[in-house]
Design an enzyme around this catalytic site. Structure first.
Site, short mmCIF file in Angstrom:
data_model
loop_
_atom_site.label_atom_id
_atom_site.label_comp_id
_atom_site.label_asym_id
_atom_site.label_seq_id
_atom_site.Cartn_x
_atom_site.Cartn_y
_atom_site.Cartn_z
N LYS A 166 0.88 -1.18 0.00
CA LYS A 166 0.00 0.00 0.00
C LYS A 166 0.92 1.22 0.00
CE LYS A 166 -2.02 2.78 2.35
NZ LYS A 166 -1.82 4.25 2.23
N GLU A 239 9.47 0.11 11.18
CA GLU A 239 10.59 1.04 10.97
C GLU A 239 9.99 2.43 11.13
OE1 GLU A 239 13.82 0.64 10.41
OE2 GLU A 239 13.95 -1.51 10.07
N CYS A 273 14.17 9.36 7.58
CA CYS A 273 14.11 8.92 8.98
C CYS A 273 15.48 9.03 9.64
CB CYS A 273 13.60 7.49 9.03
SG CYS A 273 14.53 6.38 7.97
N GLU A 369 10.84 15.21 16.01
CA GLU A 369 11.34 14.98 14.65
C GLU A 369 10.64 15.92 13.69
OE1 GLU A 369 9.93 11.40 12.76
OE2 GLU A 369 11.80 11.11 11.70
P1 NAD Z 1 2.55 7.89 8.25
O1 NAD Z 1 2.70 7.05 9.46
O2 NAD Z 1 1.64 9.06 8.35
O3 NAD Z 1 2.03 7.04 7.00
C1 NAD Z 1 2.74 5.95 6.49
C2 NAD Z 1 1.81 5.01 5.76
O4 NAD Z 1 0.89 4.44 6.69
C3 NAD Z 1 0.95 5.64 4.67
O5 NAD Z 1 0.90 4.76 3.57
C4 NAD Z 1 -0.42 5.75 5.32
O6 NAD Z 1 -1.50 5.76 4.40
C5 NAD Z 1 -0.43 4.50 6.17
N1 NAD Z 1 -1.36 4.52 7.32
C6 NAD Z 1 -1.74 5.57 8.07
N2 NAD Z 1 -2.53 5.17 9.08
C7 NAD Z 1 -2.64 3.81 8.98
C8 NAD Z 1 -3.28 2.81 9.75
N3 NAD Z 1 -3.99 3.12 10.86
N4 NAD Z 1 -3.15 1.52 9.37
C9 NAD Z 1 -2.41 1.17 8.29
N5 NAD Z 1 -1.80 2.09 7.51
C10 NAD Z 1 -1.89 3.39 7.86
O7 NAD Z 1 4.05 8.31 7.89
P2 NAD Z 1 4.55 9.34 6.81
O8 NAD Z 1 4.19 10.73 7.27
O9 NAD Z 1 4.11 8.88 5.46
O10 NAD Z 1 6.14 9.14 6.87
C11 NAD Z 1 6.98 9.90 7.69
C12 NAD Z 1 7.44 9.12 8.90
O11 NAD Z 1 8.04 7.90 8.47
C13 NAD Z 1 8.52 9.83 9.72
O12 NAD Z 1 8.24 9.71 11.09
C14 NAD Z 1 9.80 9.05 9.39
O13 NAD Z 1 10.80 9.13 10.37
C15 NAD Z 1 9.26 7.68 9.20
N6 NAD Z 1 10.18 6.89 8.37
C16 NAD Z 1 10.87 5.87 8.97
C17 NAD Z 1 11.80 5.13 8.24
C18 NAD Z 1 12.57 4.01 8.88
O14 NAD Z 1 13.17 3.21 8.15
N7 NAD Z 1 12.60 3.88 10.18
C19 NAD Z 1 12.00 5.42 6.89
C20 NAD Z 1 11.27 6.46 6.32
C21 NAD Z 1 10.36 7.18 7.07
#
Ligand code: NAD
Length: 467
Positions: A166, A239, A273, A369
């Site tokens: 997704k 992650e 991240c 962050e």
């Molecule tokens: P987000 O958590 O808002 O969304 C990520 C994904 O989750 C999207 O596809 C969204 O549609 C989906 N989603 C949202 N709510 C959901 C639910 N209840 N159930 C299932 N899916 C759901 O994150 P974002 O704003 O897209 O990304 C930024 C964040 O990601 C930052 O905090 C960053 O640090 C983190 N990140 C971590 C890594 C890592 O490897 N640790 C890598 C990249 C980004």
């Protein structure tokens, strides 16, 4: 218009989602907004495809991954342009992400899960096997959409699982197009790619026929997903967010280390991240480091990804753009802004590279962050104290130490609690090297053989020998 990949076919559903170009806020494209029945169809296709894919010779599975990598290479220009369109970032950065995705396919194409002989004596022979789990659900964020999708697809498929991905609502384009391009390369149902909102993600992760969830995104969503998978006790990799500290030791030469620190603080305009989000500099070289970094920020070109001179693009979406501005507002009183800080009143989500000095823990730009182009620089006096402060964060994703004295740097590195510690570099991602997340940055690991194991279930086969 690009469609979703479900059961080997490109699918539309008549319900559309706008993809916004972050450089001018116009609608760049429309993609399908996956509904509950689309998720159900994708999971059903993945479930049907699983037994054959699991039983396919691993070398043949590897050949499919190699073909996926080749497909990216052959369509690099087209895919990179799409990635520029949906992220606004400069073209070379889009190419860099696609190159990295190819490296993960190439690496996981070559790895094999061999049974391990634990004991073989007069009475018994015991082997440890790692077996594919079934249908994997992969939920992807917007900041590195193709790389993160591929670093889940590659190990999941290599181990013999099938997968439903997704994509993030604001960056589905390039991954969907990749799905169209590989539709003839991967057997139907083995790889399914959906575009859609959070609701589609919620339905996917709680689906009864999904055996494992792999999620990259915010810690807040990670907690919700952990709760959603609890009733069915699915395997889970998280992650999540990071607040990486970089520590510059007193011996470091500011002119030598500043270019690397600058590059890994503002990479992808800070929307990674594991970039530097807290820079700790020893008091003896604090002013010199601030001056070096300010000169680099002021000499940088921020602009639309299609502008060949642009080195940094916009923040990817409006929600994040507004969030970053609240951090800028608090930085005005929490410290002293010495570069950037003023957001232009033009279309697009552009934020200047911003550096804040004389700031401390207890302030939002240090403790949280921002996930944007803001770097707080914090002064320290004692190395013991700075290690404690770096470790005090609830996050523990990456960290780095900068010094000309390798022995001193290694000593500090060994005392940090983050999953990755880099020395004189930061965020050096490599498919060979595990990328673990510690504390509230998540659990599970991606990359390397350790990143393959979470896509498998352990099984011992314990054979009694005739006496
Ligand atoms: P987000 O958590 O808002 O969304 C990520 C994904 O989750 C999207 O596809 C969204 O549609 C989906 N989603 C949202 N709510 C959901 C639910 N209840 N159930 C299932 N899916 C759901 O994150 P974002 O704003 O897209 O990304 C930024 C964040 O990601 C930052 O905090 C960053 O640090 C983190 N990140 C971590 C890594 C890592 O490897 N640790 C890598 C990249 C980004």
């Amino acid at each position: 218009m690009v469609g979703m990949l479900i059961d080997g076919k490109i699918t539309e559903n008549g319900v559309m989602l706008d993809v916004i170009n972050p450089c001018d806020e116009t609608v760049a494209a429309q993609v399908p907004d996956a509904q509950t029945n689309d998720v159900d169809r994708a999971v059903a296709a993945a479930k049907r495809a699983f037994p054959d894919w699991r039983d396919t010779d691993p070398a043949k599975r590897g050949a499919v991954l190699t073909a996926m990598s080749k497909t990216i290479g052959e369509h690099m220009d087209e895919l990179a342009k799409l990635l520029v369109e949906e992220t606004g970032r400069p073209f070379p950065l889009a190419q860099f992400e696609l190159d990295l995705a190819m490296k993960y396919f190439d690496y996981y194409a070559g790895v094999r899960l061999e049974p391990q002989l634990i004991v073989d004596d007069e009475t018994r022979r015991v082997e440890l096997h790692r077996k594919a789990l079934g249908v994997v659900a992969a939920i992807v964020p917007w900041n590195a959409p193709v790389y993160i999708a591929c670093n889940k697809i590659a190990p999941a498929l290599s181990a013999g699982n099938t997968i439903v991905v997704k994509t993030a609502p604001s960056t589905p384009l390039t991954t969907l197009r990749l799905g169209e391009l590989v539709a003839g390369v991967v057997p139907p149902g083995v790889l399914n790619i959906l575009s859609g909102g959070n609701g589609a993600g919620e339905h996917l992760v709680s689906h009864n026929d999904v055996q494992k969830v792999t999620f990259t995104g915010s810690s807040e969503t990670g907690r919700k997903i952990m709760a959603a998978v609890a009733p069915t006790l699915k395997r889970l990799t998280l992650e999540l967010g990071g607040n990486d500290a970089a520590i510059v030791l007193p011996d470091a030469d500011p002119a030598t280390v500043a270019p690397g620190i600058f590059a890994f603080s503002f990479f992808n305009s800070g929307q990674v991240c594991a970039v530097i989000k807290r820079l700790y500099v020893h008091e003896d070289i604090y002013d010199a480091m601030c001056d070096q970094l300010v000169a680099m920020a002021e000499g940088s070109v921020i602009g639309e990804g299609t502008n060949p001179d642009a080195q940094f693009g916009p923040v990817q979406n409006r929600m994040q753009y507004e969030k970053v501005q609240t951090y800028l507002k608090s930085a005005e009183t929490d410290g002293k802004i010495i570069a950037g800080g003023k957001v232009p009143n033009d279309p697009g989500y552009f934020i200047p590279l911003t550096i804040v000095r004389d700031v401390m823990e207890g302030h939002a730009i240090v403790d949280e962050e921002p996930f944007g182009p803001i770097l707080p620089i914090i002064k320290y006096r004692s190395v013991d104290d700075v290690i404690e402060r770096a470790n005090a964060s609830p996050y523990a994703l990456g960290g780095s130490v900068w010094s000309g004295d390798m022995e001193a740097a290694r000593k500090v590195a060994s005392r940090l609690e983050s999953g990755s510690v880099w020395i004189n570099q930061h965020c050096a991602l490599d498919p060979l090297v595990p990328f673990p997340a510690n504390k509230q940055s998540g659990f599970g690991v991606e990359g390397g053989m350790e990143g393959l194991y979470p896509y498998t279930a352990l099984q011992t086969i314990n054979e009694a020998k005739p006496q």
